[in-house]
Scaffold this motif. Sequence first.
Motif, PDB file in Angstrom:
ATOM      1  N   ASP A  38       6.185  -0.498  -3.154  1.00  0.00           N
ATOM      2  CA  ASP A  38       5.538  -1.549  -4.397  1.00  0.00           C
ATOM      3  C   ASP A  38       6.752  -2.743  -4.503  1.00  0.00           C
ATOM      4  N   ASN A  64       2.851   0.863   0.330  1.00  0.00           N
ATOM      5  CA  ASN A  64       1.488   0.214   0.439  1.00  0.00           C
ATOM      6  C   ASN A  64       1.409  -1.468   0.983  1.00  0.00           C
ATOM      7  N   HIS A 128       5.980   6.830  -0.882  1.00  0.00           N
ATOM      8  CA  HIS A 128       5.419   6.296  -1.739  1.00  0.00           C
ATOM      9  C   HIS A 128       3.849   7.311  -2.557  1.00  0.00           C
ATOM     10  N   HIS A 164       3.200   4.483  -6.818  1.00  0.00           N
ATOM     11  CA  HIS A 164       2.375   4.295  -6.143  1.00  0.00           C
ATOM     12  C   HIS A 164       0.968   4.281  -8.295  1.00  0.00           C
TER      13      HIS A 164
HETATM   14 FE   LIG Z   1       1.399   1.179  -3.909  1.00  0.00          FE
END
Ligand SMILES: [Fe+2]
Lengths: 261, 287
Positions: A38, A64, A128, A164
């Motif tokens: 991220d 992501n 993550h 995350h």
């Molecule tokens: Fe994330």
Amino acid sequence: MTTRLAFLGGIYSNYHALRAALDDIDRRGVDATYFLGDLGAFGPFPDRVPELLIERGIRGIQGNYEESLSSGATDCNCGYTDPRDNFYAQISYDYTAERTSAPYKRWMGELPKSIRLEIGGLRVLLSHGSPRKINEFLWRSTSPEPFLNRICDEHGADVILCTHSGLHWHKQIGPRRHVVNVGVIGRPANDGRTNVWYTMLTAGGDGLDVEFIPIDYDHAALAREMRNEKLPEEFIETIETGWWTTCLEILPAKERAASRF
Amino acid sequence: MNEHPHVPLLTLDTLWFQVAGTICNIACTHCFISCSPKNHSHEMLTLADVENRLAEAKALGVRDYYFTGGEPFMNRDLLPMLEATLKQGPATVLTNGMLLRKEVCGRLREMADRSDCSLDIRVSLDGFDRETHDAIRGPGVWDRVMIGLRNLAEAGINPVITVTEAADGVRTEQGRRRFLELIRAWGFSKPRLKILPLFRIGAEEKRTRAYEDWERLTTPVLTDHDAEVLQCSSSRMVTSKGVFVCPILIETPEARMGDTIGETLRPFQLRYGACHTCWVEGVSCRT
Ligand SMILES: [Fe+2]
Ligand code: SF4
Ligand code: SF4
């Protein structure tokens, strides 16, 4: 022999905080530094973070965001369920996707999804969201020990690191097992303070030491740039006050109770 | 009927307790398991039932626990059950909000503060006002829920208000905003709202319509990615009659998979109309 490693959670285009954290890490001295994905979202000028990471030779894994950006996806796959949260997530993503240059998107696509390390005889797994899902939220109040223990078993790890969710925490299970959410350096930890956090692991004589390190940075400069870039006032408020104004519906009861909004 | 896919149990993250069986102090027209004061199809769970499954769940590494019914607060042992649960994981209670007396809310607050884990209370509403809500839930219900909400607010518990699509317009942005304003007006400065789809089984079958034959899942295989959105891939339901595949199919005898959780750790064939709703709506129990 002790090993010291620094871990950076979600950076969210906050290159000001990234620079401050990297300087702090240099001052303290470490064996290596890793990022947990991220790199973009939320903040301005998304190319500056990969630029800085590559320049300083920092290794890390996809979040992501990198998965979505490198595959040309139309959203960040952040995993929110509330329509308002998704509305703001989309603004971030569209802004970031439009301004991340193609070579960086390719570089993001080549990052691994996880990294395994061994320090002080402990098997460390970098992930993550969680080792099983890139966009899983691991909150302290909904990640009980029996569950974390199972995840460690299933993934053959003594130490699991993740990010995350945006809030840092550490649980030790028995003498050797640890699950650590390393927090994020992209935005404050929803506690009314403007600083952000990174995580230091020290493995030596007697086990593993986990330390969360607060980083002050020029948040006023970041806020100014975000305003000039016409990013949502809600995001800027978070940078200036330390309280989250979006992504709140995903918080469990305990974390929400500690929150301003 | 072999064309229906099997769903694997990918991970056992969530355990449900049908803690009040099918016994409820009201009888909503849309209740998908037709609960009522007289429906004893599933009986209440005892504290020992819950403790036994909790011990099993702990060893299996379950992540979180949901309490439903019927009306969970009709079970006299609900508070000790929650207390035992909160020692090993987060708990969520799904309630109609009518039995939230002051003392109960006070104890919930104490319990929540003592635990390292989250305690979430979800109160179901069916409309913006007394008239629409009571048309589905019965006369006088709205007013009792308002008392319950006030008691929660006074105890400093911030519930998630869940609204079914039976409330007209709740899925529009305007409807959602209006609801958030209402929740604020009830004393919750950080309103939490979740909108749920309806299931066309039980009483709901009579209120609107039943499933058509085409509303079955006929994809021959599910990928793990497909399976992930279905509750049956990550949860099981404990009732007085045994352990069922999911919280939705408890009146379907074939959905009973065993006496213990350990006996239910296998795939399940998705042959039912409700499975179609899960599939198209991606129903999930996350807040
Ligand atoms: Fe994330
Ligand atoms: S929907 Fe809930 S409150 Fe209404 S009858 Fe069913 S269990 Fe009771
Ligand atoms: S009703 Fe839904 S959760 Fe239950 S078995 Fe069918 S698909 Fe799975």
